[in-house]
Design a protein around this motif. Structure first.
Motif, mmCIF file in Angstrom:
data_model
loop_
_atom_site.group_PDB
_atom_site.id
_atom_site.type_symbol
_atom_site.label_atom_id
_atom_site.label_comp_id
_atom_site.label_asym_id
_atom_site.label_seq_id
_atom_site.Cartn_x
_atom_site.Cartn_y
_atom_site.Cartn_z
ATOM 1 N N TYR A 1 0.839 -1.190 0.000
ATOM 2 C CA TYR A 1 0.000 0.000 0.000
ATOM 3 C C TYR A 1 0.876 1.241 0.000
ATOM 4 O O TYR A 1 2.016 1.225 0.471
ATOM 5 C CB TYR A 1 -0.906 0.042 1.238
ATOM 6 C CG TYR A 1 -1.939 -1.047 1.315
ATOM 7 C CD1 TYR A 1 -2.921 -1.177 0.337
ATOM 8 C CD2 TYR A 1 -1.949 -1.947 2.371
ATOM 9 C CE1 TYR A 1 -3.883 -2.166 0.413
ATOM 10 C CE2 TYR A 1 -2.903 -2.949 2.452
ATOM 11 C CZ TYR A 1 -3.860 -3.056 1.464
ATOM 12 O OH TYR A 1 -4.807 -4.043 1.540
ATOM 13 N N SER A 2 0.308 2.335 -0.483
ATOM 14 C CA SER A 2 0.994 3.610 -0.324
ATOM 15 C C SER A 2 0.850 4.059 1.122
ATOM 16 O O SER A 2 -0.079 3.633 1.827
ATOM 17 C CB SER A 2 0.402 4.669 -1.245
ATOM 18 O OG SER A 2 -0.908 5.025 -0.822
ATOM 19 N N ARG A 3 1.743 4.914 1.547
ATOM 20 C CA ARG A 3 1.674 5.421 2.913
ATOM 21 C C ARG A 3 0.356 6.173 3.127
ATOM 22 O O ARG A 3 -0.273 6.055 4.178
ATOM 23 C CB ARG A 3 2.872 6.340 3.170
ATOM 24 C CG ARG A 3 3.025 6.784 4.619
ATOM 25 C CD ARG A 3 4.180 7.744 4.783
ATOM 26 N NE ARG A 3 4.307 8.171 6.162
ATOM 27 C CZ ARG A 3 5.158 7.678 7.028
ATOM 28 N NH1 ARG A 3 5.975 6.690 6.649
ATOM 29 N NH2 ARG A 3 5.221 8.131 8.258
ATOM 30 N N ARG A 4 -0.098 6.915 2.101
ATOM 31 C CA ARG A 4 -1.337 7.675 2.225
ATOM 32 C C ARG A 4 -2.537 6.755 2.407
ATOM 33 O O ARG A 4 -3.427 7.024 3.221
ATOM 34 C CB ARG A 4 -1.526 8.547 0.983
ATOM 35 C CG ARG A 4 -2.804 9.371 1.015
ATOM 36 C CD ARG A 4 -2.902 10.290 -0.180
ATOM 37 N NE ARG A 4 -1.842 11.287 -0.169
ATOM 38 C CZ ARG A 4 -1.697 12.223 -1.096
ATOM 39 N NH1 ARG A 4 -2.541 12.254 -2.130
ATOM 40 N NH2 ARG A 4 -0.732 13.109 -1.003
ATOM 41 N N THR A 5 -2.571 5.640 1.670
ATOM 42 C CA THR A 5 -3.672 4.676 1.811
ATOM 43 C C THR A 5 -3.700 4.104 3.219
ATOM 44 O O THR A 5 -4.766 3.949 3.834
ATOM 45 C CB THR A 5 -3.524 3.540 0.789
ATOM 46 O OG1 THR A 5 -3.639 4.077 -0.526
ATOM 47 C CG2 THR A 5 -4.595 2.471 0.984
#
Length: 302
Positions: free
Chosen positions: A227-231
């Motif tokens: 996952y992206s950090r933002r997700t």
């Protein structure tokens, strides 16, 4: 509720310095292995010498059904907030701490291990430590629980219409009926939480549970899960209100508290066990999150 003040054999348990309080069978009505009654001002429903606002352990079950709230209660170093209509179930061997008995209103049930037969113990999941201690029954469930508990209290207080052997048998049946409802609520609550959990957060939570002792990096967990950090930030905040870093730190602190309370490990070794090879860094981290040093925390709960 019967006064537990004169209970004998208040003792330390497990070598961790936390006092253990046994079930006061000699103070229950007719000496049976359970008690049920009201919590509240003017009624003594706990040991007068128990360190209620300090960590202590019990070797019996406590079930509290709240009429008022909120009330904060610590169980195994996790804080729970109970509101009117909520149920708290504390099992033998768990450590807990009251937030001040003046705010506790409702009905409290205590029961001694061994009071119920083995088949009933298994059917009611009395030792399912994986189930949540704080339960939120819906209106229909709450009505049924209150009715079953009220019936149990009536039977408990009726000491004149049956001989002791039959009185005890009726209590066991009434207690079983209440516990079957309670166990169903606990199991269904745990299942609902699992089904409702966001997949991203669930995967993150499970990864943290496996790796928090060595991995405190949000980026590392994001990479591991794809996952992206933002997700990850969105999912964790939606599920818990915390940032991913806050969630990791909270789990690390919880484990550190448990080790400090339950073991005689040197503080430096506790730090190593939760991912801090340097004792000074561990103490600084612990103090930032608790406002006390590890040494002071250990001294305060013992």
């Amino acid at each position: 509720m019967a006064d537990m003040a004169d209970t004998a054999d208040v003792r330390a348990d497990g070598g961790d310095g936390i006092r253990t309080f046994p079930f006061p069978v000699d103070l229950s009505v007719l000496g049976v292995g359970m008690q049920v009654g009201q919590m509240g001002t003017g009624r003594t429903w706990h040991a007068a010498d128990a360190p209620l606002e300090r960590v202590h352990r019990i070797d019996f079950h406590i079930v509290m059904l709240f009429d008022e709230g909120p009330v904060r209660h610590m169980i195994d170093f996790a804080e729970y907030e109970a509101h009117a209509g909520d149920v708290v179930w504390i099992r033998p061997g768990q450590v807990h701490r009251f937030s001040g008995t003046g705010g506790y209103r409702g009905t409290v049930l205590t029961m001694q291990p061994g009071f119920l037969p083995r088949a009933t113990v298994e059917a009611t999941g009395l030792y399912r430590y994986d189930l949540p201690p704080l339960l939120h029954p819906d209106e229909a469930q709450l009505t049924a629980l209150r009715s079953a508990l009220a019936q149990l209290q009536r039977e408990y207080e009726d000491t004149t219409t049956l001989p002791l052997s039959l009185h005890t048998a009726v209590l066991r049946h009434s207690l079983t009926a209440f516990l079957l409802r309670l166990a169903h609520l606990a199991a269904s609550s745990a299942e609902a939480a699992r089904q409702q959990g966001d997949t991203t957060f669930t995967l993150f939570r499970d990864a943290v549970e496996k790796g928090f002792a060595t991995n405190h990096s949000v980026s590392a967990y994001a990479d591991q899960l794809g996952y992206s950090r933002r997700t990850l930030v969105r999912a964790v905040r939606a599920a818990t209100g915390l940032t991913p870093k806050g969630f990791i730190d909270k789990r690390v602190i919880l484990e550190a508290k448990r080790l400090l309370a339950h073991t005689d490990m040197a503080i430096g070794r506790v730090g190593v066990a939760v991912g801090f090879p340097d004792a000074a860094n561990f103490s600084k981290f612990f103090h930032q999150h608790t406002e006390v040093t590890p040494a002071v925390f250990r001294a305060e709960i013992r």
